[in-house]
Scaffold this motif. Structure first.
Motif, PDB file in Angstrom:
ATOM      1  N   PRO A  60      30.741  35.844  39.618  1.00  0.00           N
ATOM      2  CA  PRO A  60      30.819  34.447  39.222  1.00  0.00           C
ATOM      3  C   PRO A  60      30.373  33.523  40.359  1.00  0.00           C
ATOM      4  O   PRO A  60      30.541  33.834  41.523  1.00  0.00           O
ATOM      5  CB  PRO A  60      32.294  34.233  38.908  1.00  0.00           C
ATOM      6  CG  PRO A  60      32.828  35.592  38.589  1.00  0.00           C
ATOM      7  CD  PRO A  60      32.058  36.516  39.490  1.00  0.00           C
ATOM      8  N   ASN A  61      29.848  32.382  39.948  1.00  0.00           N
ATOM      9  CA  ASN A  61      29.270  31.465  40.930  1.00  0.00           C
ATOM     10  C   ASN A  61      30.337  30.578  41.559  1.00  0.00           C
ATOM     11  O   ASN A  61      31.327  30.220  40.925  1.00  0.00           O
ATOM     12  CB  ASN A  61      28.216  30.590  40.244  1.00  0.00           C
ATOM     13  CG  ASN A  61      27.407  29.776  41.230  1.00  0.00           C
ATOM     14  OD1 ASN A  61      27.053  30.266  42.303  1.00  0.00           O
ATOM     15  ND2 ASN A  61      27.103  28.538  40.878  1.00  0.00           N
ATOM     16  N   ASN A  62      30.131  30.270  42.803  1.00  0.00           N
ATOM     17  CA  ASN A  62      30.937  29.292  43.525  1.00  0.00           C
ATOM     18  C   ASN A  62      30.012  28.129  43.877  1.00  0.00           C
ATOM     19  O   ASN A  62      28.961  28.372  44.481  1.00  0.00           O
ATOM     20  CB  ASN A  62      31.486  29.938  44.800  1.00  0.00           C
ATOM     21  CG  ASN A  62      32.286  29.000  45.673  1.00  0.00           C
ATOM     22  OD1 ASN A  62      32.651  27.905  45.264  1.00  0.00           O
ATOM     23  ND2 ASN A  62      32.553  29.425  46.898  1.00  0.00           N
ATOM     24  N   PRO A  63      30.282  26.904  43.441  1.00  0.00           N
ATOM     25  CA  PRO A  63      31.577  26.320  43.113  1.00  0.00           C
ATOM     26  C   PRO A  63      31.899  26.169  41.625  1.00  0.00           C
ATOM     27  O   PRO A  63      32.921  25.563  41.283  1.00  0.00           O
ATOM     28  CB  PRO A  63      31.459  24.923  43.728  1.00  0.00           C
ATOM     29  CG  PRO A  63      30.024  24.563  43.466  1.00  0.00           C
ATOM     30  CD  PRO A  63      29.250  25.860  43.641  1.00  0.00           C
ATOM     31  N   THR A  64      31.077  26.669  40.732  1.00  0.00           N
ATOM     32  CA  THR A  64      31.287  26.392  39.313  1.00  0.00           C
ATOM     33  C   THR A  64      32.277  27.344  38.647  1.00  0.00           C
ATOM     34  O   THR A  64      32.893  26.989  37.639  1.00  0.00           O
ATOM     35  CB  THR A  64      29.955  26.477  38.546  1.00  0.00           C
ATOM     36  OG1 THR A  64      29.394  27.783  38.726  1.00  0.00           O
ATOM     37  CG2 THR A  64      28.973  25.426  39.058  1.00  0.00           C
ATOM     38  N   GLY A  65      32.422  28.562  39.179  1.00  0.00           N
ATOM     39  CA  GLY A  65      33.292  29.544  38.548  1.00  0.00           C
ATOM     40  C   GLY A  65      32.703  30.171  37.300  1.00  0.00           C
ATOM     41  O   GLY A  65      33.384  30.913  36.592  1.00  0.00           O
ATOM     42  N   GLU A 110      29.493  39.353  44.761  1.00  0.00           N
ATOM     43  CA  GLU A 110      30.561  39.557  43.792  1.00  0.00           C
ATOM     44  C   GLU A 110      31.934  39.282  44.398  1.00  0.00           C
ATOM     45  O   GLU A 110      32.920  39.977  44.135  1.00  0.00           O
ATOM     46  CB  GLU A 110      30.506  40.977  43.228  1.00  0.00           C
ATOM     47  CG  GLU A 110      29.269  41.241  42.377  1.00  0.00           C
ATOM     48  CD  GLU A 110      29.281  42.588  41.668  1.00  0.00           C
ATOM     49  OE1 GLU A 110      28.398  42.790  40.814  1.00  0.00           O
ATOM     50  OE2 GLU A 110      30.169  43.427  41.966  1.00  0.00           O
ATOM     51  N   ALA A 111      32.032  38.212  45.183  1.00  0.00           N
ATOM     52  CA  ALA A 111      33.296  37.870  45.848  1.00  0.00           C
ATOM     53  C   ALA A 111      34.439  37.679  44.863  1.00  0.00           C
ATOM     54  O   ALA A 111      35.598  37.997  45.161  1.00  0.00           O
ATOM     55  CB  ALA A 111      33.113  36.613  46.703  1.00  0.00           C
ATOM     56  N   TYR A 112      34.123  37.162  43.668  1.00  0.00           N
ATOM     57  CA  TYR A 112      35.165  36.826  42.693  1.00  0.00           C
ATOM     58  C   TYR A 112      35.229  37.818  41.540  1.00  0.00           C
ATOM     59  O   TYR A 112      35.816  37.534  40.497  1.00  0.00           O
ATOM     60  CB  TYR A 112      34.935  35.401  42.181  1.00  0.00           C
ATOM     61  CG  TYR A 112      34.986  34.391  43.299  1.00  0.00           C
ATOM     62  CD1 TYR A 112      36.196  33.903  43.769  1.00  0.00           C
ATOM     63  CD2 TYR A 112      33.820  33.963  43.927  1.00  0.00           C
ATOM     64  CE1 TYR A 112      36.253  33.014  44.825  1.00  0.00           C
ATOM     65  CE2 TYR A 112      33.858  33.068  44.985  1.00  0.00           C
ATOM     66  CZ  TYR A 112      35.079  32.594  45.438  1.00  0.00           C
ATOM     67  OH  TYR A 112      35.142  31.724  46.485  1.00  0.00           O
ATOM     68  N   HIS A 113      34.655  38.986  41.750  1.00  0.00           N
ATOM     69  CA  HIS A 113      34.580  40.014  40.703  1.00  0.00           C
ATOM     70  C   HIS A 113      35.922  40.305  40.046  1.00  0.00           C
ATOM     71  O   HIS A 113      36.023  40.376  38.814  1.00  0.00           O
ATOM     72  CB  HIS A 113      34.005  41.300  41.315  1.00  0.00           C
ATOM     73  CG  HIS A 113      34.341  42.538  40.563  1.00  0.00           C
ATOM     74  ND1 HIS A 113      33.717  42.875  39.382  1.00  0.00           N
ATOM     75  CD2 HIS A 113      35.248  43.537  40.811  1.00  0.00           C
ATOM     76  CE1 HIS A 113      34.216  44.019  38.938  1.00  0.00           C
ATOM     77  NE2 HIS A 113      35.134  44.432  39.781  1.00  0.00           N
ATOM     78  N   HIS A 114      36.963  40.474  40.826  1.00  0.00           N
ATOM     79  CA  HIS A 114      38.250  40.923  40.289  1.00  0.00           C
ATOM     80  C   HIS A 114      38.931  39.879  39.404  1.00  0.00           C
ATOM     81  O   HIS A 114      39.864  40.217  38.667  1.00  0.00           O
ATOM     82  CB  HIS A 114      39.196  41.304  41.429  1.00  0.00           C
ATOM     83  CG  HIS A 114      38.723  42.468  42.234  1.00  0.00           C
ATOM     84  ND1 HIS A 114      37.965  42.314  43.382  1.00  0.00           N
ATOM     85  CD2 HIS A 114      38.869  43.809  42.052  1.00  0.00           C
ATOM     86  CE1 HIS A 114      37.698  43.506  43.882  1.00  0.00           C
ATOM     87  NE2 HIS A 114      38.218  44.427  43.108  1.00  0.00           N
ATOM     88  N   TYR A 115      38.483  38.643  39.467  1.00  0.00           N
ATOM     89  CA  TYR A 115      39.123  37.590  38.683  1.00  0.00           C
ATOM     90  C   TYR A 115      38.533  37.455  37.282  1.00  0.00           C
ATOM     91  O   TYR A 115      39.039  36.680  36.465  1.00  0.00           O
ATOM     92  CB  TYR A 115      39.002  36.247  39.408  1.00  0.00           C
ATOM     93  CG  TYR A 115      39.805  36.178  40.687  1.00  0.00           C
ATOM     94  CD1 TYR A 115      41.181  36.353  40.678  1.00  0.00           C
ATOM     95  CD2 TYR A 115      39.188  35.940  41.910  1.00  0.00           C
ATOM     96  CE1 TYR A 115      41.922  36.282  41.845  1.00  0.00           C
ATOM     97  CE2 TYR A 115      39.915  35.864  43.082  1.00  0.00           C
ATOM     98  CZ  TYR A 115      41.284  36.035  43.048  1.00  0.00           C
ATOM     99  OH  TYR A 115      42.021  35.972  44.204  1.00  0.00           O
TER     100      TYR A 115
END
Length: 380
Positions: free
Chosen positions: A175-180, A205-210
């Motif tokens: 997911p993209n940062n800052p949009t989520g 993929e920093a936010y993969h687990h979310y």
């Protein structure tokens, strides 16, 4: 030769809800989870600005950190190999394909140093996580920024239209940062398949687990493509709660990993960080609980947004991009004056503020402070 040290450029009590008809934020949390780490220094601010895990690491990881503290006087020896072997087994690759970094930010810096230059430009969606862009601009690397689609996804066709013989690297945070927001896997695969053979691809993929279960998303580590140009970056800073220990990694082909590793900060990843990361990977139950808790926290945030008739972009991360329907500068100033910190202004999305999800008590305080904003003409 490993580089010398240099930083990657970058970057509670329950309140009464004032607005009529708005219900208080529910004080929920998954049972069995540790108490939140204190994120205030004395009477310091509530920190909702850097997408950290407000609850911190699991109790098992904290115990390992305490035990490992005595080793902090030593340089790493065989610890790197142990973690690389564990990660290789997890992702079904060879240890030689794993590169450790001082957070995934160092992985991004390594990729930039390896595949960019004055004659090799960087292509990035815009807005996105800025660290690689900052590195490129500081090193006279041309940067091409491609606006997101109307649904805040990466625009594959627009990216392809900007690719030429001088393109060295395409960066995709999903997911993209800052949009989520998520860009569907099929769109990314289509983009990758059409890129010239000499263009490298870095998938963050920093936010993969979310990400909650959805057919649109498939990790490039869990479902890899047979493409030696792809590098995937992961971090222990988010769901694992180890942002302060600075550890991340990449998975790539052996050839790419060798090139990245030659640019890493020698002994930059500490023994303490490695031992904590190993323990975090072993505590899979905590990761599952943390993902569920984040999903609940995110939904509660959206409930509060809707109750106030505000607007927000649906997020698949541990933060939400919120349209306050009033001048952003006014909102940021008000929050800061009341000891609530959120992300700084986003130049290319100047009607939004990014709010990291905190603990229930912190979010109650966020909304209490929010409701102190003077009613005014809403900005549409």
């Amino acid at each position: 030769m490993p580089i010398t040290r240099r930083n990657l450029l970058h970057g509670i009590a329950a309140g009464t809800v004032i607005a009529a008809g708005v219900r208080p934020v529910a004080a929920f949390a998954a049972t069995g989870l540790p108490q939140p780490l204190p994120n205030r220094l004395a009477s310091g601010p509530i920190l909702l600005n850097r997408n950290e895990n407000a609850y911190g690491p699991s109790e098992k990881v904290r115990a390992v950190i305490r035990e490992a503290a005595s080793a902090s006087s030593r340089y790493p020896r065989g610890e790197y190999d142990v973690l690389r072997n564990i990660l290789a087994d997890l992702h079904k690759v060879k240890p030689e394909q794993i590169v450790l970094g001082v957070g995934s930010s160092e992985i991004l810096r390594m990729a930039g140093a390896a595949y960019l230059g004055p004659n090799k430009k960087l292509l990035v969606p815009n807005p996105t996580y800025p660290s690689l862009v900052n590195y490129a601009e500081a090193n006279a690397v041309p940067v091409v920024k491609i606006p997101l689609t109307r649904t805040s996804e990466h625009d594959a066709e627009a990216i392809l239209a900007k690719v030429d013989s001088a393109t060295g690297l395409v960066y995709l945070c999903n997911p993209n940062n800052p949009t989520g927001t998520l860009t569907p896997r099929k769109n990314l695969e289509s983009l990758i398949s059409k890129l010239p053979a000499e263009v490298m691809i870095l998938i963050d993929e920093a936010y993969h687990h979310y990400v909650s279960a959805t057919a649109a998303y498939r990790s490039f580590l869990d479902f890899p493509l047979d493409d030696p140009r792809i590098m995937v970056a992961r971090t222990f800073s988010k769901i694992y709660g180890l942002a302060g220990l600075r550890i991340g990694y990449s998975v790539s082909s052996r050839e790419v990993a060798t090139r990245l590793s030659a640019l890493r900060l020698q002994n930059g990843v500490t023994i303490l960080s490695v031992k904590a990361a190993i323990a975090a990977l072993d505590d899979t139950a905590y990761v599952r609980m943390a993902a569920k808790r984040n999903s609940d926290d995110r939904q509660e945030f959206m409930n509060q947004v809707n109750a106030r008739m505000l607007r927000a972009i649906d997020s698949h991360a541990n933060f939400v991009l919120l349209n306050p329907l009033r001048p952003v500068s006014e909102v940021l100033s008000h929050l800061e004056k009341n000891d609530v910190l959120v992300a700084p202004p986003i130049p290319d999305m100047d009607k939004y503020i990014r709010v990291s999800l905190g603990t229930p008590a912190e979010m109650r305080e966020f909304w209490r402070v929010w409701d102190l904003l003077h009613p005014g003409k809403m900005a549409m």
